[in-house]
Design an enzyme around this catalytic site. Structure first.
Site, mmCIF file in Angstrom:
data_model
loop_
_atom_site.group_PDB
_atom_site.id
_atom_site.type_symbol
_atom_site.label_atom_id
_atom_site.label_comp_id
_atom_site.label_asym_id
_atom_site.label_seq_id
_atom_site.Cartn_x
_atom_site.Cartn_y
_atom_site.Cartn_z
ATOM 1 N N ASP A 102 0.808 -1.221 0.000
ATOM 2 C CA ASP A 102 0.000 0.000 0.000
ATOM 3 C C ASP A 102 0.837 1.266 0.000
ATOM 4 O O ASP A 102 0.434 2.297 0.543
ATOM 5 C CB ASP A 102 -0.967 0.017 1.208
ATOM 6 C CG ASP A 102 -1.893 -1.179 1.198
ATOM 7 O OD1 ASP A 102 -2.278 -1.615 0.101
ATOM 8 O OD2 ASP A 102 -2.206 -1.690 2.280
ATOM 9 N N LYS B 45 1.866 1.967 -5.164
ATOM 10 C CA LYS B 45 2.402 1.347 -6.384
ATOM 11 C C LYS B 45 1.495 1.600 -7.582
ATOM 12 O O LYS B 45 1.960 1.813 -8.693
ATOM 13 C CB LYS B 45 2.575 -0.172 -6.178
ATOM 14 C CG LYS B 45 3.542 -0.528 -5.063
ATOM 15 C CD LYS B 45 3.618 -2.027 -4.842
ATOM 16 C CE LYS B 45 2.352 -2.607 -4.259
ATOM 17 N NZ LYS B 45 2.035 -2.178 -2.885
ATOM 18 N N GLY C 64 -4.598 -4.337 -3.680
ATOM 19 C CA GLY C 64 -5.575 -3.291 -3.942
ATOM 20 C C GLY C 64 -4.789 -2.073 -4.362
ATOM 21 O O GLY C 64 -4.096 -1.482 -3.548
ATOM 22 N N HIS C 65 -4.820 -1.741 -5.649
ATOM 23 C CA HIS C 65 -4.030 -0.626 -6.175
ATOM 24 C C HIS C 65 -4.971 0.483 -6.621
ATOM 25 O O HIS C 65 -5.813 0.264 -7.483
ATOM 26 C CB HIS C 65 -3.162 -1.094 -7.347
ATOM 27 C CG HIS C 65 -2.161 -2.144 -6.957
ATOM 28 N ND1 HIS C 65 -1.415 -2.848 -7.859
ATOM 29 C CD2 HIS C 65 -1.782 -2.597 -5.747
ATOM 30 C CE1 HIS C 65 -0.619 -3.701 -7.216
ATOM 31 N NE2 HIS C 65 -0.836 -3.561 -5.927
ATOM 32 N N GLN D 207 1.830 -6.212 -3.121
ATOM 33 C CA GLN D 207 2.314 -6.304 -1.733
ATOM 34 C C GLN D 207 3.625 -5.503 -1.558
ATOM 35 O O GLN D 207 3.755 -4.474 -2.161
ATOM 36 C CB GLN D 207 2.493 -7.776 -1.301
ATOM 37 C CG GLN D 207 1.174 -8.541 -1.206
ATOM 38 C CD GLN D 207 0.602 -8.936 -2.557
ATOM 39 O OE1 GLN D 207 1.267 -9.575 -3.341
ATOM 40 N NE2 GLN D 207 -0.630 -8.565 -2.826
#
Ligand code: GDP
Ligand code: IMO
Ligand code: MG
Length: 427
Positions: A13, A16, A40-41, A223
């Site tokens: 988080d 990225k 989750g991007h 990650q």
């Protein structure tokens, strides 16, 4: 021509998605090489916000080919719903390529992830419950289902039966759950097969040919370094290799092809799920970082644990990834603090320790040693160049750079694509 790796330098988080999207306009391929829809991007383009889980963030750049590499684990139902969600918003996803060697997250892998966590109780990892760990375990145990298996019904049936043989024993006898019927799983997976088929390709060949043809390839990690199965805070990690080496195995590209490794680094630290976190704050400062930084998980909606910047972690990320650059994100979130503590080393059993200890026990005992850096109160979200930043913000960046061991080549001052200061060009 260059292959670049962009990866998380902390516990995930870091931003990225934004960084990948920013570079996406100038590269030909963006490749996810590990993880799955545990990621989750967030990407903000103008007034539009996108949350991507499985798809590479390059999918939002029209000229770029998004690739899901062999090292990724693919939940077909999530893939299809993410694609249709983007299509409904007018995003063209037709260029997507998926490796036939990527492993499939099956419904029983998701079940096993959830029941295992429940069984662990207080000792749980705090996984995203997406079936990631059990799918990688099946891969290593050589009982995994690959994307290519969806196109041979009898092989698929045999493999699902073999995998369920053992799992059903565990589910019924150990966890007191109902057995899962192989036929149902096969039917569900076959239901996805035709819809996914147009995307399935020999991505290793395509990517290596692209590099021969001087195309620019960007590998996007999910990650982060400290969640790496080998180099992270084991066992509180994910089940893949987000570190730079993972790009080689997870995409089938040799290390000699990689010219630059960019670590995405938040100007403070966050973590989701269980595990050690030396600079974690339990006071108003932690609450303020969470509130101002919007630190809530994109995948699970859990509040992220927040703490000050940890230079020991950043140095470690530089080392295990061979980082050539950092992209520092969320500097704007720190505006308004008079003094900003930065962890420069740990105290472990009364001794000062400069580098990340390899022993889990030592790391659990590590207490941060802080240095206070002077803060700033000016709004920095409109800054376009390093010299636009207030002196104390410049000094904060320079201090982090010195402590972390690689140049900070870009600075995020807001979530939008254009809210970035480029110090050195990446391409
Ligand atoms: P990822 O998993 O590494 O892609 O990061 P996430 O998307 O889970 O979390 C990063 C959050 O920070 C997202 O909400 C981004 O929109 C936001 N973000 C990224 N860079 C910046 C920045 O420089 N400043 C601010 N304020 N927000 C940012
Ligand atoms: P992005 O790509 C932050 C964490 C989970 C849990 C551990 C194992 O958005 O940075 P898993 O479901 O992978 O078996 O969970 O890893 N985790 C993440 N934390 N960002 C992520 O992805 C994460 N993906 C997994 O919270 O602690
Ligand atoms: Mg995220």
């Amino acid at each position: 021509m260059p292959a670049l790796v962009l990866l998380g330098a902390q516990w995930g988080d870091e931003g990225k998605g934004k960084a990948t999207d920013l570079l996406g306009g100038s590269v030909d391929y963006v490749v996810r090489y590990q993880g799955g829809n545990n990621a989750g991007h967030t990407v903000v383009v103008g007034d539009q916000k996108y949350a991507l889980h499985l798809l590479p963030s390059g999918i939002l750049s029209p000229g770029c080919t998004p690739v899901i590499g062999n090292g990724v684990v693919v939940d077909p139902s999530v893939l299809l719903s993410e694609l249709s969600g983007l299509n409904e918003r007018g995003v063209d996803t037709s260029k997507l390529l998926i490796s036939g060697n990527a492993h499939v997250i099956t419904p029983y892998n998701v079940t096993v992830d959830k029941v295992t966590e429940r069984f662990l109780g207080k000792r749980k990892i705090g996984t995203t419950g997406r079936g990631i760990g059990p799918t990688y375990a099946d891969k290593i145990n050589r009982v995994g289902i690959r994307v290519q298996d969806l196109y041979d019904e009898s092989i698929l049936q045999q493999k699902v039966e073999a995998a369920l043989d053992v799992k059903n024993q565990i589910l019924t006898k150990l966890y007191n759950r109902r057995a899962i019927a192989a036929d149902q799983v096969v039917e569900e997976l076959l239901g996805y097969a035709e819809q996914i088929k147009p995307y399935v390709a020999d991505t290793v060949l395509i990517l290596n040919q692209a590099l021969e043809d001087d195309k620019v390839v960007l590998f996007e990690g999910g990650q982060g370094t400290l969640l790496d199965i080998d180099h992270g805070t084991y066992p509180f990690v994910t089940s893949s290799n987000p570190t730079a080496g993972g790009a080689c195995t997870g995409a089938g590209v040799g290390p000699t092809k990689i010219s630059r490794v960019i670590g995405i680094l938040k100007a403070y630290t966050t973590r989701v799920g269980a595990g050690p976190f030396p600079t974690e704050l339990f006071d108003e400062d932690g609450e303020a970082l969470r509130r101002i930084g919007g630190e809530r998980g994109v995948t699970t909606g859990r509040d992220r644990r927040c703490g000050w910047f940890d230079a020991v972690i950043a140095r470690y990320a530089t080392r295990v990834n061979g980082l050539t650059d950092f992209f520092l994100t969320k500097l704007d979130v720190l505006t308004g603090w008079e003094q900003i503590p930065v962890c420069v080393a740990y105290e472990i059993d009364g001794k000062r320790v400069e580098e990340l200890p390899y022993s889990q026990t030592d790391f659990h005992h590590a207490k941060p040693i802080y240095e206070n850096l002077p803060g700033w109160s000016e709004d920095i979200t409109k800054a376009k160049s390093f010299s636009d930043l207030p002196k104390n913000a410049q000094n904060y960046v320079k201090a982090l750079e010195e402590m972390s061991g690689a140049p900070i080549s870009a600075i995020g001052v807001g979530p939008g694509r254009d809210e970035t200061i480029e110090v050195n060009s990446f391409l």
